[in-house]
Scaffold this motif. Sequence first.
Motif, PDB file in Angstrom:
ATOM      1  N   SER A  44      39.011   8.522  61.846  1.00  0.00           N
ATOM      2  CA  SER A  44      37.885   9.258  61.821  1.00  0.00           C
ATOM      3  C   SER A  44      36.962   9.573  60.663  1.00  0.00           C
ATOM      4  CB  SER A  44      37.793  10.694  62.254  1.00  0.00           C
ATOM      5  OG  SER A  44      38.184  11.431  63.475  1.00  0.00           O
ATOM      6  N   PHE A  45      36.162   9.175  60.833  1.00  0.00           N
ATOM      7  CA  PHE A  45      34.082   9.216  59.825  1.00  0.00           C
ATOM      8  C   PHE A  45      33.563  10.220  59.441  1.00  0.00           C
ATOM      9  CE2 PHE A  45      31.075   6.255  57.633  1.00  0.00           C
ATOM     10  CZ  PHE A  45      31.252   6.572  56.306  1.00  0.00           C
ATOM     11  N   THR A  46      34.126  11.531  58.926  1.00  0.00           N
ATOM     12  CA  THR A  46      33.025  12.420  59.097  1.00  0.00           C
ATOM     13  C   THR A  46      32.907  13.568  57.748  1.00  0.00           C
ATOM     14  OG1 THR A  46      34.739  13.822  59.502  1.00  0.00           O
ATOM     15  CG2 THR A  46      33.831  13.318  61.291  1.00  0.00           C
ATOM     16  N   PRO A  47      32.227  11.893  57.147  1.00  0.00           N
ATOM     17  CA  PRO A  47      32.022  12.584  55.676  1.00  0.00           C
ATOM     18  C   PRO A  47      31.302  13.835  55.161  1.00  0.00           C
ATOM     19  CG  PRO A  47      30.766  10.395  56.445  1.00  0.00           C
ATOM     20  CD  PRO A  47      31.721  11.168  57.424  1.00  0.00           C
ATOM     21  N   ASN A  48      30.365  14.202  56.717  1.00  0.00           N
ATOM     22  CA  ASN A  48      29.038  15.627  55.897  1.00  0.00           C
ATOM     23  C   ASN A  48      29.850  16.447  56.374  1.00  0.00           C
ATOM     24  OD1 ASN A  48      26.600  14.309  55.414  1.00  0.00           O
ATOM     25  ND2 ASN A  48      27.108  13.428  57.222  1.00  0.00           N
ATOM     26  N   LEU A  49      30.889  16.562  57.914  1.00  0.00           N
ATOM     27  CA  LEU A  49      31.918  17.576  57.938  1.00  0.00           C
ATOM     28  C   LEU A  49      32.795  18.183  57.019  1.00  0.00           C
ATOM     29  CD1 LEU A  49      31.693  17.434  61.430  1.00  0.00           C
ATOM     30  CD2 LEU A  49      31.335  19.382  60.202  1.00  0.00           C
ATOM     31  N   ASP A  50      33.322  16.736  56.433  1.00  0.00           N
ATOM     32  CA  ASP A  50      34.514  17.084  55.443  1.00  0.00           C
ATOM     33  C   ASP A  50      34.144  17.183  54.168  1.00  0.00           C
ATOM     34  OD1 ASP A  50      36.710  15.510  57.866  1.00  0.00           O
ATOM     35  OD2 ASP A  50      36.133  14.024  56.510  1.00  0.00           O
ATOM     36  N   LYS A  51      32.557  17.323  53.870  1.00  0.00           N
ATOM     37  CA  LYS A  51      32.427  17.840  53.215  1.00  0.00           C
ATOM     38  C   LYS A  51      32.045  19.385  52.688  1.00  0.00           C
ATOM     39  CE  LYS A  51      28.444  17.291  49.293  1.00  0.00           C
ATOM     40  NZ  LYS A  51      26.753  16.628  48.625  1.00  0.00           N
ATOM     41  N   LEU A  52      31.538  19.371  54.541  1.00  0.00           N
ATOM     42  CA  LEU A  52      31.327  21.412  54.027  1.00  0.00           C
ATOM     43  C   LEU A  52      32.499  21.697  54.178  1.00  0.00           C
ATOM     44  CD1 LEU A  52      27.916  20.742  55.108  1.00  0.00           C
ATOM     45  CD2 LEU A  52      28.728  22.390  57.325  1.00  0.00           C
ATOM     46  N   ASP A 249      32.320   6.234  67.111  1.00  0.00           N
ATOM     47  CA  ASP A 249      30.833   6.646  66.163  1.00  0.00           C
ATOM     48  C   ASP A 249      30.150   7.223  67.211  1.00  0.00           C
ATOM     49  OD1 ASP A 249      31.584   3.813  65.878  1.00  0.00           O
ATOM     50  OD2 ASP A 249      30.795   2.506  67.826  1.00  0.00           O
ATOM     51  N   SER A 250      30.367   8.080  68.562  1.00  0.00           N
ATOM     52  CA  SER A 250      30.199   9.644  68.456  1.00  0.00           C
ATOM     53  C   SER A 250      30.284  10.313  67.611  1.00  0.00           C
ATOM     54  CB  SER A 250      30.198   9.355  70.152  1.00  0.00           C
ATOM     55  OG  SER A 250      29.909  11.388  70.512  1.00  0.00           O
ATOM     56  N   LEU A 251      31.649  10.904  67.310  1.00  0.00           N
ATOM     57  CA  LEU A 251      32.021  11.699  66.337  1.00  0.00           C
ATOM     58  C   LEU A 251      30.896  11.243  65.199  1.00  0.00           C
ATOM     59  CD1 LEU A 251      33.348  14.165  65.609  1.00  0.00           C
ATOM     60  CD2 LEU A 251      35.262  12.201  64.577  1.00  0.00           C
ATOM     61  N   TYR A 252      31.318  10.340  64.499  1.00  0.00           N
ATOM     62  CA  TYR A 252      30.197  10.227  63.337  1.00  0.00           C
ATOM     63  C   TYR A 252      28.753  10.278  63.114  1.00  0.00           C
ATOM     64  CZ  TYR A 252      27.755   7.261  59.528  1.00  0.00           C
ATOM     65  OH  TYR A 252      27.025   6.288  58.833  1.00  0.00           O
ATOM     66  N   GLU A 253      28.111  10.058  64.899  1.00  0.00           N
ATOM     67  CA  GLU A 253      26.995  10.250  65.098  1.00  0.00           C
ATOM     68  C   GLU A 253      26.422  11.962  64.607  1.00  0.00           C
ATOM     69  OE1 GLU A 253      23.053   8.414  66.788  1.00  0.00           O
ATOM     70  OE2 GLU A 253      24.340   9.759  68.214  1.00  0.00           O
ATOM     71  N   LEU A 254      27.514  12.542  65.397  1.00  0.00           N
ATOM     72  CA  LEU A 254      27.986  13.855  64.843  1.00  0.00           C
ATOM     73  C   LEU A 254      27.123  14.129  63.228  1.00  0.00           C
ATOM     74  CD1 LEU A 254      27.739  17.507  66.248  1.00  0.00           C
ATOM     75  CD2 LEU A 254      30.069  16.766  66.654  1.00  0.00           C
ATOM     76  N   ASP A 255      28.465  13.371  62.917  1.00  0.00           N
ATOM     77  CA  ASP A 255      28.533  14.041  61.187  1.00  0.00           C
ATOM     78  C   ASP A 255      26.701  13.285  60.534  1.00  0.00           C
ATOM     79  OD1 ASP A 255      30.325  14.374  59.003  1.00  0.00           O
ATOM     80  OD2 ASP A 255      29.326  13.415  58.471  1.00  0.00           O
ATOM     81  N   ARG A 256      26.343  12.485  60.486  1.00  0.00           N
ATOM     82  CA  ARG A 256      25.271  11.815  60.132  1.00  0.00           C
ATOM     83  C   ARG A 256      24.150  12.923  60.615  1.00  0.00           C
ATOM     84  NH1 ARG A 256      22.160   8.450  61.267  1.00  0.00           N
ATOM     85  NH2 ARG A 256      21.476   7.591  59.112  1.00  0.00           N
ATOM     86  N   THR A 257      24.414  13.409  62.572  1.00  0.00           N
ATOM     87  CA  THR A 257      23.421  14.904  61.990  1.00  0.00           C
ATOM     88  C   THR A 257      23.426  16.515  61.377  1.00  0.00           C
ATOM     89  OG1 THR A 257      23.039  14.233  64.873  1.00  0.00           O
ATOM     90  CG2 THR A 257      23.019  17.019  63.904  1.00  0.00           C
TER      91      THR A 257
END
Length: 499
Positions: A44-52, A249-257
């Motif tokens: 999973s590519f979730t850099p913003n949530l991982d930073k949180l 991709d859907s999860l990544y879009e959530l993360d970008r949000t």
Amino acid sequence: MNHSAVIFIFTFLLAGLEALPNFVLLFADDLGYGDLGSYGHPSSFTPNLDKLAANGLRFTDFYCTSAACSPSRAALLTGRYQTRSGVYPGVFYPGSKGGLPLNETTLAEVLKPLGYATAAIGKWHLGLGANGTYLPIHQGFDHFLGIPYSHDQGPCSNLTCFPPDIKCYGTCDVGVVTVPVMHDDTIVQQPVSFPDLEENYVNYATNFILKSAQKKQPFFLYYPSHHTHYPQFGGKEAAGRSARGRFGDSLYELDRTVGKIIQALEDSGVLNNTLVFFTADNGPELMRMSRGGNAGLLKCGKATTYEGGMREPAIAYWPGKIQPGVTRELATILDILPTFAGLAGAKLPQVQLDGFDMKPILFGNGVSERKAVFYYPIDPSETYGLFAVRVGKYKAHYYTRGADQSSTTPDMDCSPSAVLKKHDPPLLFDLEIDPSENYNLATPDNPVSKEVLEMIQGVKKDFEMGMVFGESEMNKGRNPALEPCCKPECTPKPSCCTC
């Protein structure tokens, strides 16, 4: 609570006299315990949530109240089990007559008397009703931009879910109107354009933050995302970006949000006065296989009362206020309303609340006031009562049942072929050493199990004695005439409802 925690909270509350805190509540859809990078998913590519998660407080034992959408959302916004408000069984549909009762007090309504600006952006799914009776603007929210129910509750086989023209996978619901996008109580698009949806949401959300900050008005932003519910979709910035396929991709879009909302908080100068809380409504829809979510090492998923159906990722983030770390304390979505209310100094509704203030957990590494978690099925009844109860590290299953939404896994307990089964004595698991619920401790050769089960039974009995079931909103039925149509008088419906 230890002495340092008391001092921290006291200092924090004194500082809070200067300006009321802002709140951002991010609520994912059908997200599994193991779906985020910070919760162990390898691709999973979730850099913003991982930073949180790295810079906030990550929960290991956080729960929803139902393994289905509508009841969890009702509990989240009211701090009360869905059984009390009548948001059961199952979920609301486009033509549902019922909705979250207007006499229930939402978190937005708790904060409004203090001057908060409030907005709901995304998936509502707490009813529409005649003339938009149950929409967010009638439940304490100043603004609403979103879909009034789930985005699969309308035909989608010919719709584009990813650019340039990748059609949605599956057919979704048929025989009803196409999915609308509403602004307050007005339909602004029907059917929805999935590739543009998240960008429109984010623009609205960031503008709401910036305007509120400019006015120096405290705000509550409720962002119930459609991601990662089926059918997955995404815009041009998300399509093809993940190694995990369309779900990724859907999860990544959530993360970008999430990243854009945090950036807006920083740009508007209110980041250090804003509590951001992220969690999800229920576990993953495993029936979608690789196109669905992942519960990690937890058992089963959506629509079950196993851990995979009801334990969720959760992150609390507040720079300078919440110290980075991990907590194993028990907490649930019911606890968000009393926590936000406590931080704002708002009055609690004069009704039976089921949540506890999480401030001891969030500030100073304190102990949770919550000692038990109660698991209702998606179709609760007074006849069967609770399916399971967790007290401390122990969980007892009084009933178990599989579900269509958790099928396709090798574990037959998750399958719909695993019909309702009563357990006497209850199944007993130690969730600290066995979070996957593999090894039943309620055996004749385990003398401890009897004592533990008696203790849990006492907690269960006390809770159920205080539970009063509200009239079921779902059992009020459906009326096709209530399905939202941008051309109310057009024929033939539903096909003519296109704008």
